[in-house]
Each structure stands twice: as C-alpha cells, then as structure tokens.
Design a protein around this motif. Sequence first.
Motif, PDB file in Angstrom:
ATOM      1  N   LEU A  67       0.851  -1.190   0.000  1.00 20.25           N
ATOM      2  CA  LEU A  67       0.000   0.000   0.000  1.00 20.25           C
ATOM      3  C   LEU A  67       0.885   1.238   0.000  1.00 20.25           C
ATOM      4  O   LEU A  67       1.814   1.343   0.806  1.00 20.25           O
ATOM      5  N   VAL A  68       0.586   2.167  -0.887  1.00 15.86           N
ATOM      6  CA  VAL A  68       1.317   3.427  -0.949  1.00 15.86           C
ATOM      7  C   VAL A  68       0.425   4.511  -0.341  1.00 15.86           C
ATOM      8  O   VAL A  68      -0.732   4.659  -0.724  1.00 15.86           O
ATOM      9  N   PHE A  69       0.964   5.237   0.608  1.00 14.61           N
ATOM     10  CA  PHE A  69       0.256   6.322   1.292  1.00 14.61           C
ATOM     11  C   PHE A  69       0.877   7.654   0.875  1.00 14.61           C
ATOM     12  O   PHE A  69       2.098   7.793   0.901  1.00 14.61           O
ATOM     13  N   ILE A  70       0.033   8.597   0.518  1.00 20.25           N
ATOM     14  CA  ILE A  70       0.487   9.950   0.204  1.00 20.25           C
ATOM     15  C   ILE A  70      -0.253  10.889   1.141  1.00 20.25           C
ATOM     16  O   ILE A  70      -1.480  10.829   1.248  1.00 20.25           O
ATOM     17  N   GLY A  71       0.516  11.724   1.836  1.00 24.25           N
ATOM     18  CA  GLY A  71      -0.121  12.630   2.771  1.00 24.25           C
ATOM     19  C   GLY A  71       0.858  13.585   3.412  1.00 24.25           C
ATOM     20  O   GLY A  71       2.039  13.605   3.089  1.00 24.25           O
ATOM     21  N   LYS A  72       0.348  14.345   4.327  1.00 23.65           N
ATOM     22  CA  LYS A  72       1.124  15.379   5.000  1.00 23.65           C
ATOM     23  C   LYS A  72       1.688  14.822   6.308  1.00 23.65           C
ATOM     24  O   LYS A  72       0.934  14.300   7.134  1.00 23.65           O
ATOM     25  N   GLU A  73       2.994  14.921   6.449  1.00 21.70           N
ATOM     26  CA  GLU A  73       3.700  14.532   7.675  1.00 21.70           C
ATOM     27  C   GLU A  73       3.384  13.100   8.107  1.00 21.70           C
ATOM     28  O   GLU A  73       3.181  12.821   9.291  1.00 21.70           O
ATOM     29  N   LEU A  74       3.332  12.166   7.161  1.00 22.46           N
ATOM     30  CA  LEU A  74       3.075  10.757   7.474  1.00 22.46           C
ATOM     31  C   LEU A  74       4.285  10.124   8.132  1.00 22.46           C
ATOM     32  O   LEU A  74       5.420  10.453   7.808  1.00 22.46           O
ATOM     33  N   GLU A  75       4.026   9.192   9.029  1.00 17.41           N
ATOM     34  CA  GLU A  75       5.082   8.439   9.688  1.00 17.41           C
ATOM     35  C   GLU A  75       4.756   6.952   9.582  1.00 17.41           C
ATOM     36  O   GLU A  75       3.590   6.561   9.715  1.00 17.41           O
ATOM     37  N   LEU A  76       5.765   6.125   9.372  1.00 11.55           N
ATOM     38  CA  LEU A  76       5.559   4.693   9.199  1.00 11.55           C
ATOM     39  C   LEU A  76       4.903   4.065  10.425  1.00 11.55           C
ATOM     40  O   LEU A  76       4.025   3.213  10.289  1.00 11.55           O
ATOM     41  N   LYS A  77       5.266   4.500  11.614  1.00 15.54           N
ATOM     42  CA  LYS A  77       4.661   3.950  12.838  1.00 15.54           C
ATOM     43  C   LYS A  77       3.150   4.209  12.878  1.00 15.54           C
ATOM     44  O   LYS A  77       2.383   3.365  13.324  1.00 15.54           O
ATOM     45  N   SER A  78       2.724   5.362  12.408  1.00 11.88           N
ATOM     46  CA  SER A  78       1.292   5.684  12.370  1.00 11.88           C
ATOM     47  C   SER A  78       0.563   4.799  11.371  1.00 11.88           C
ATOM     48  O   SER A  78      -0.549   4.335  11.640  1.00 11.88           O
ATOM     49  N   ILE A  79       1.189   4.551  10.226  1.00 18.82           N
ATOM     50  CA  ILE A  79       0.597   3.686   9.205  1.00 18.82           C
ATOM     51  C   ILE A  79       0.476   2.261   9.745  1.00 18.82           C
ATOM     52  O   ILE A  79      -0.561   1.608   9.587  1.00 18.82           O
ATOM     53  N   GLU A  80       1.510   1.780  10.406  1.00 17.75           N
ATOM     54  CA  GLU A  80       1.476   0.431  10.988  1.00 17.75           C
ATOM     55  C   GLU A  80       0.372   0.324  12.036  1.00 17.75           C
ATOM     56  O   GLU A  80      -0.335  -0.672  12.097  1.00 17.75           O
ATOM     57  N   ARG A  81       0.207   1.351  12.849  1.00 22.10           N
ATOM     58  CA  ARG A  81      -0.839   1.361  13.875  1.00 22.10           C
ATOM     59  C   ARG A  81      -2.229   1.358  13.227  1.00 22.10           C
ATOM     60  O   ARG A  81      -3.132   0.668  13.674  1.00 22.10           O
ATOM     61  N   LEU A  82      -2.386   2.114  12.140  1.00 19.74           N
ATOM     62  CA  LEU A  82      -3.655   2.196  11.417  1.00 19.74           C
ATOM     63  C   LEU A  82      -4.049   0.824  10.857  1.00 19.74           C
ATOM     64  O   LEU A  82      -5.209   0.438  10.901  1.00 19.74           O
ATOM     65  N   LEU A  83      -3.089   0.063  10.336  1.00 19.76           N
ATOM     66  CA  LEU A  83      -3.371  -1.216   9.677  1.00 19.76           C
ATOM     67  C   LEU A  83      -3.342  -2.422  10.616  1.00 19.76           C
ATOM     68  O   LEU A  83      -3.844  -3.489  10.263  1.00 19.76           O
TER      69      LEU A  83
END
Length: 125
Positions: free
Chosen positions: A96-112
Amino acid sequence: MNLATENSPKTFISDAIYKSKSIHKIKTLMYETEALFDIQNLKYELFRNLYLYYHQIYRIKGYVLNSKKEVFLVQTTGKTVEINPVENQKITKSQLVFIGKELELKSIERLLKSSIIKKKKFQSV
C-alpha cells in the motif's frame, strides 16, 4: 549532483536514490507485508481513519491479500474508500502506498494493525 525544481529540491545519492525535501511536508510511504488482511476490517479502519485524518492522508493505493490469498485493489481519495477484488493479478506481498502530509511509518502500521490477520499458534498436546 543537485537536481531541483522550484517546489521540491532533490539531492542525488549514489545508486540512483533520490531524497526529496518538500517545503509542503508531503510524504509518500510504502507499506509492504507478507501478512494477510481481513478485508472488512481494513475497509472499516480506512473509513474511520480517513474520516478523522482526511487533512493528513490524501491518497492510498495498492494491492492486498486476504485469508484465501485473493487479491484486492485498495484505492482511497479524501474520505472515499474502494476495495475491489481483482482477477488475473498475482502478488506475493501486500503493498500500500500512502500519500499525505507529515506521514510516519509507525502511524501507518498502527492504522493497519487491527486489519492484519494474526497467525494462529498451534500447541502440541
């Protein structure tokens, strides 16, 4: 070597890797895993998080595998989420590719995290 545009200066690093410094703080992150996804839970989590963080997550696109190893195309724009089965597409990992403002990998991992199917541990008797 310095490659630059007016909005996004880029620095060339050996082996053709580019590091982009954006004045807009927009990031592109790729999340890749061999884990399988619960599609209904993924849809719920994306809807919930895009509703809360629509101002930070602009776009998500990629392919995920479910528990039956079926491939699904995931696309989001704003608060809209589409997850559709895809035929004739072979993948070995969900990406999954995420595009956004001030994204962090830890936040993406927590979301999923809650959408990933945990492997059951078997105990010998």
